[in-house]
Design an enzyme around this catalytic site. Structure first.
Site, mmCIF file in Angstrom:
data_model
loop_
_atom_site.group_PDB
_atom_site.id
_atom_site.type_symbol
_atom_site.label_atom_id
_atom_site.label_comp_id
_atom_site.label_asym_id
_atom_site.label_seq_id
_atom_site.Cartn_x
_atom_site.Cartn_y
_atom_site.Cartn_z
ATOM 1 N N TRP A 330 0.896 -1.416 0.192
ATOM 2 C CA TRP A 330 0.012 -0.002 -0.005
ATOM 3 C C TRP A 330 0.836 1.330 0.019
ATOM 4 O O TRP A 330 0.459 2.184 -0.661
ATOM 5 C CB TRP A 330 -0.764 -0.172 1.305
ATOM 6 N N HIS A 331 2.195 1.219 0.708
ATOM 7 C CA HIS A 331 2.925 2.377 0.690
ATOM 8 C C HIS A 331 3.772 2.645 -0.679
ATOM 9 O O HIS A 331 4.267 3.644 -0.580
ATOM 10 C CB HIS A 331 3.929 2.140 1.985
ATOM 11 N N GLY A 332 3.633 1.654 -1.487
ATOM 12 C CA GLY A 332 4.442 1.823 -2.688
ATOM 13 C C GLY A 332 4.627 0.726 -3.427
ATOM 14 O O GLY A 332 4.660 -0.499 -2.907
ATOM 15 N N PHE A 477 1.600 8.591 -1.642
ATOM 16 C CA PHE A 477 1.040 7.296 -1.507
ATOM 17 C C PHE A 477 -0.096 7.427 -1.759
ATOM 18 O O PHE A 477 -0.924 6.366 -1.865
ATOM 19 C CB PHE A 477 1.325 6.683 0.083
#
Length: 477
Positions: A330-332, A477
């Site tokens: 989800w962060h990257g 993000f």
């Protein structure tokens, strides 16, 4: 895949001007007027970044709103699944398309697909750009629809109120991720008083110090090291993970402070995202104090639906690793982020297994807790080698330089880096022990004096040492 730099940052002059204009009108309007002003300001805020992406955002909002109305009366599992898949597909296309292409190209041995981004940009001048805030608003929208299906929400929300809930501009770009119970009960009753106004102003001052004076300066000193770790001394590399830990804490909690401060000035309360994470005595505790609204979202909408801890020990371990791996992605859209999530998950699993087995490596009491806190800071700090490195090769280069005690260039202003790291821990301590804030609330005159003095002192320090162009890390993000 990246976000463009045209977004309207909280620390930019144009945003300050927009907020002042909005705020000068806000309290003269009735509640309905306040709602429409929030919606218009939010649309302007997002359109400053991209009008086409705003239209995409609005289309998703409208679709999910009408689906939620249907799910109130008819619990159609297929409609819920279709909507969640649609929301995640939009997120997946913009955020993970290139990662998927790179992986497929590598697996099939087709270099053109493996380097699809560079090739498309060179051949067709086409680049898929990540819409700002898409990760945050997607999770917020999904939570609302799922809660409607589950019966957590059992009354229809008027379109105006729904738009305010999703679009509330102080927080929708980078959180906190609002849940229905966080905001909807107060949506028609914005309230301001001197105490809330002072708390809002103090949060804005605090957020500015964290973001502009600490986080941005840490980034300025250590940012080049992440791009070329082979050229720097091992002592710099040892400090690097912990400087990034301090930087991202001050950057993101600084954003949260600003968002909460603006919300208070507008008469609303939005949840805190951090609660002194670096004083945690376990990684499990840290994950309840770090990015709190994301960790609870992952728990409620991924970990528990997977079965949580109710399907046996093996499934519990797998559920934890899957949840944290997805949290990392989800962060990257990089393998680094997946490894970061699994790395955190590994320690959560290890701590859980030790609790189940009744194993304690350290005694209770102050000495044991001190070592536990040092363990948390070390483990979480080292996770930055995955989170902040541009790729796994850079992570390997940093570790190699650490273990080989490589000689290289020092970082200019190394003493300043240490000072800023310590200062970030001071703010962390104040979050962990909030009694000082409570005492300030009991003394209005002191609160007024600190707010006035803090405004001028912070402004002067920003003028001397700040850079008002620094983007927030989580905007990507």
């Amino acid at each position: 895949m990246h976000s463009v730099s045209g977004s309207m940052l909280f620390n930019s002059a144009i945003f300050v001007l927009l907020f002042l204009i909005v705020y000068s009108m806000y309290w003269f309007l009735p509640v309905r007027g306040k709602h429409y002003l929030i919606i218009v300001a939010s649309l302007l805020f997002y359109s400053w970044y991209s009008v086409p992406f705003l239209l995409l955002f609005l289309a998703l909002i409208v679709w999910n709103y009408y689906v939620s109305l249907t799910l109130l009366n008819r619990k159609l599992r297929w409609l819920l699944a279709l909507t969640v898949i649609l929301d995640l597909s939009v997120l997946g296309f913009f955020k993970y398309f290139y990662l998927l292409a790179h992986t497929v190209g590598y697996a099939l041995g087709i270099p053109y697909i493996q380097e699809l981004r560079a090739n498309w940009e060179q051949d067709y001048d086409v680049v898929i750009i990540l819409p700002i805030a898409i990760s945050f608003y997607t999770f917020q929208i999904i939570a609302y629809v799922v809660d409607t299906y589950r019966g957590v929400i059992n009354e229809p929300l008027a379109p105006r109120r729904f738009f305010v809930f999703i679009l509330f501009f102080p927080q929708f770009v980078a959180g906190p991720i609002l849940r229905s119970q966080d905001f909807i009960p107060q949506i028609d009753t914005p309230n301001i008083d001197p105490e809330r106004m002072m708390r809002g102003l103090m949060l804005l001052i605090q957020g500015t110090i964290k973001k502009v004076l600490i986080a941005d300066n840490l980034g300025k000193f250590t940012g080049p090291v992440w791009m070329n770790p082979e050229g720097y001394d091992a002592l710099v590399l040892y400090t690097l993970p912990f400087s990034f830990m301090a930087r991202i804490y001050c950057d993101f909690s600084g954003y949260t402070d600003m968002a909460r401060g603006m919300a208070k000035l507008m008469g609303y309360e939005i949840p805190e995202n951090f609660s002194g994470p670096f004083l945690s005595t376990s990684m499990s505790e840290l994950w309840t104090r770090w990015h709190i609204t994301l960790s609870t979202w992952l728990r409620d909408y991924i970990y528990i639906p997977l079965g949580g801890s109710k399907l046996g020990e093996f499934r519990t371990v797998m559920n934890l690793l899957i949840t944290m791996g997805l949290g990392g992605l989800w962060h990257g859209a990089t393998w680094n982020m997946l490894f970061w999530g699994v790395y955190i998950g590994f320690f959560l699993v290890a701590e859980r297994e030790m609790r189940v087995a009744g194993i304690r490596l350290l005694p209770e009491g102050a000495i044991g807790n001190t070592f536990r806190r040092l363990y948390v800071v070390f483990v979480f700090g080292m996770s930055a080698l995955f989170f902040a490195s541009p790729d796994l090769e850079s992570t390997g280069a940093i570790l190699s330089g650490m273990f080989s005690f490589q000689r290289g260039e020092p970082v200019t202003g190394f003493e300043t880096v240490f000072f800023l790291i310590i200062l970030s821990f001071v703010f962390n301590y104040l979050q962990y022990r909030p009694r000082l804030h409570d005492k300030l609330l009991e003394r209005p005159r002191l609160q007024y004096a600190l707010t006035i003095a803090g405004t001028f002192i912070t402004g002067f320090l920003v003028y001397l040492y700040g850079d008002a162009s620094g983007s927030f890390i989580y905007f990507a993000f």
